[in-house]
Design a protein around this motif. Structure first.
Motif, PDB file in Angstrom:
ATOM      1  N   SER A  18       0.798  -1.223  -0.011  1.00  0.00           N
ATOM      2  CA  SER A  18       0.021   0.008  -0.141  1.00  0.00           C
ATOM      3  C   SER A  18       1.002   1.271  -0.015  1.00  0.00           C
ATOM      4  O   SER A  18       1.800   1.360   0.755  1.00  0.00           O
ATOM      5  N   ARG A  19       0.731   2.205  -0.730  1.00  0.00           N
ATOM      6  CA  ARG A  19       1.717   3.305  -1.140  1.00  0.00           C
ATOM      7  C   ARG A  19       0.926   4.545  -0.911  1.00  0.00           C
ATOM      8  O   ARG A  19      -0.462   4.632  -1.000  1.00  0.00           O
ATOM      9  N   PRO A  20       1.574   5.597  -0.104  1.00  0.00           N
ATOM     10  CA  PRO A  20       1.159   6.736   0.063  1.00  0.00           C
ATOM     11  C   PRO A  20       1.026   7.609  -1.002  1.00  0.00           C
ATOM     12  O   PRO A  20       1.223   7.322  -2.231  1.00  0.00           O
ATOM     13  N   ALA A  21       0.016   8.643  -0.928  1.00  0.00           N
ATOM     14  CA  ALA A  21       0.223   9.644  -1.893  1.00  0.00           C
ATOM     15  C   ALA A  21       1.092  10.295  -2.448  1.00  0.00           C
ATOM     16  O   ALA A  21       1.286  10.334  -3.493  1.00  0.00           O
ATOM     17  N   GLN A  25      -5.882  -3.727   6.006  1.00  0.00           N
ATOM     18  CA  GLN A  25      -6.493  -2.487   6.379  1.00  0.00           C
ATOM     19  C   GLN A  25      -5.300  -1.794   7.313  1.00  0.00           C
ATOM     20  O   GLN A  25      -5.091  -0.606   6.948  1.00  0.00           O
ATOM     21  N   LYS A  26      -4.355  -2.690   8.088  1.00  0.00           N
ATOM     22  CA  LYS A  26      -3.276  -2.040   8.595  1.00  0.00           C
ATOM     23  C   LYS A  26      -2.139  -1.450   7.758  1.00  0.00           C
ATOM     24  O   LYS A  26      -1.808  -0.263   8.094  1.00  0.00           O
ATOM     25  N   CYS A  27      -1.979  -2.121   6.507  1.00  0.00           N
ATOM     26  CA  CYS A  27      -1.099  -1.476   5.436  1.00  0.00           C
ATOM     27  C   CYS A  27      -1.770  -0.023   5.023  1.00  0.00           C
ATOM     28  O   CYS A  27      -1.095   0.878   4.804  1.00  0.00           O
ATOM     29  N   ASP A  28      -3.136  -0.119   4.847  1.00  0.00           N
ATOM     30  CA  ASP A  28      -3.656   1.007   4.174  1.00  0.00           C
ATOM     31  C   ASP A  28      -3.884   2.106   5.031  1.00  0.00           C
ATOM     32  O   ASP A  28      -3.708   3.386   4.766  1.00  0.00           O
ATOM     33  N   LYS A  29      -3.708   1.927   6.255  1.00  0.00           N
ATOM     34  CA  LYS A  29      -3.844   2.780   7.353  1.00  0.00           C
ATOM     35  C   LYS A  29      -2.173   3.592   7.480  1.00  0.00           C
ATOM     36  O   LYS A  29      -2.233   4.707   7.616  1.00  0.00           O
ATOM     37  N   TRP A  30      -1.289   2.645   7.340  1.00  0.00           N
ATOM     38  CA  TRP A  30      -0.166   3.072   7.350  1.00  0.00           C
ATOM     39  C   TRP A  30       0.197   3.977   5.907  1.00  0.00           C
ATOM     40  O   TRP A  30       0.831   5.177   6.064  1.00  0.00           O
ATOM     41  N   ALA A  31      -0.355   3.546   4.973  1.00  0.00           N
ATOM     42  CA  ALA A  31      -0.172   4.420   3.769  1.00  0.00           C
ATOM     43  C   ALA A  31      -0.700   5.747   3.941  1.00  0.00           C
ATOM     44  O   ALA A  31      -0.075   6.765   3.544  1.00  0.00           O
ATOM     45  N   ALA A  32      -2.040   5.714   4.596  1.00  0.00           N
ATOM     46  CA  ALA A  32      -2.670   7.028   4.776  1.00  0.00           C
ATOM     47  C   ALA A  32      -2.006   7.968   5.575  1.00  0.00           C
ATOM     48  O   ALA A  32      -2.245   9.162   5.376  1.00  0.00           O
ATOM     49  N   LYS A  33      -1.051   7.445   6.442  1.00  0.00           N
ATOM     50  CA  LYS A  33      -0.145   8.245   7.363  1.00  0.00           C
ATOM     51  C   LYS A  33       1.230   8.568   6.667  1.00  0.00           C
ATOM     52  O   LYS A  33       1.959   9.355   7.132  1.00  0.00           O
ATOM     53  N   GLY A  34       1.419   8.227   5.239  1.00  0.00           N
ATOM     54  CA  GLY A  34       2.398   8.582   4.594  1.00  0.00           C
ATOM     55  C   GLY A  34       3.533   7.806   4.554  1.00  0.00           C
ATOM     56  O   GLY A  34       4.674   7.913   3.957  1.00  0.00           O
ATOM     57  N   TYR A  35       3.455   6.632   4.781  1.00  0.00           N
ATOM     58  CA  TYR A  35       4.449   5.366   4.784  1.00  0.00           C
ATOM     59  C   TYR A  35       3.899   4.494   3.596  1.00  0.00           C
ATOM     60  O   TYR A  35       2.856   4.287   3.466  1.00  0.00           O
TER      61      TYR A  35
END
Length: 232
Positions: A21-24, A46-56
């Motif tokens: 999952s990649r950040p924007a 979902q954990k991966c997507d949450k990290w991506a939403a935080k920029g990771y």
């Protein structure tokens, strides 16, 4: 943006499927999300997507790929829980460390992110401890890791920061095992342990019957602050 990639194993025994999952924008670091015994299921994604939403950049390797590739199990379904226990018995955690190291190398070389941490759960929590002792990962977090008390002789190899979340009523980690972890790790300059009184194994799952919202949010906030500090 998410995708599944194939990461070459440093053991040269195949390729590790991994959910990415990649950040924007530009990643401020990378997190290897190490699954429980239930595979890269919706909760892990979902954990991966949450990290991506935080920029990771978040990467979850399929740790069972050698004998049960692509398996996704629901811990709230008894038959699937028993299936997962069978996989746990079959699994060699040393292979898991190779897979984590392979993932770290892929992130740094192919994804171009230098600082890499991990967050692991259950079996993944044990692997997070092993990664801290056996790889050059920048920081590690383990949630209710199993059998860590049997590996305390590796603690002197831990050179980078490690945080462990301990469920005090963990049905898979006895009070004696927890006491041994504290005795072996409390004085370690790189290790931080947090206890969660009354909490069972799996309390920080993203979904399902095991989750306890308040304690999960507390543990996750500590993890986020810890990894932000050490991956900066």
């Amino acid at each position: 943006m998410s995708e599944t990639v194939q990461i070459p194993s440093i053991k040269q025994d195949g390729a590790i499927p991994a959910y990415v999952s990649r950040p924007a924008g530009t990643a401020k670091g990378a997190i290897v999300v190490i699954p429980e015994i239930f595979g890269v299921n919706p909760g892990i994604r979902q954990k991966c997507d949450k990290w991506a939403a935080k920029g990771y950049l978040a990467v979850a390797p399929d740790i069972f790929w050698r004998f049960a590739p692509g398996v996704e199990l629901n811990p709230d379904v008894e038959a699937e829980l028993n299936q997962a226990f069978g996989y746990f018995q079959q699994y060699d955690p040393a292979d898991g460390v190779y897979d984590i190291e392979s993932t770290i190398k892929w992130i740094r070389a192919e994804a171009g992110v230098a600082k890499v941490g991990c967050a692991g759960y259950c079996l993944g929590g044990r692997l997070a401890y092993m990664a801290a002792a056996r790889t050059d990962i920048d920081a590690s977090v383990g949630y209710y890791g199993v059998m860590i008390d049997t590996m305390l002789d590796e603690a002197h190899h831990i050179a980078r920061p490690l945080m462990l979340h301990v469920a005090c009523e963990d049905q898979f980690v006895s009070a004696e095992a927890q006491a041994a972890m504290h005795a072996g790790l409390d004085d370690h300059p790189r290790v931080t342990l947090h206890d969660y009184p009354g909490m069972p194994h799996g309390f920080a799952a993203e979904m399902g019957d095991r989750r306890h919202d308040a304690e999960a949010e507390l543990a996750d906030s500590r993890t986020e602050a810890f990894l932000a500090e050490h991956l900066a």
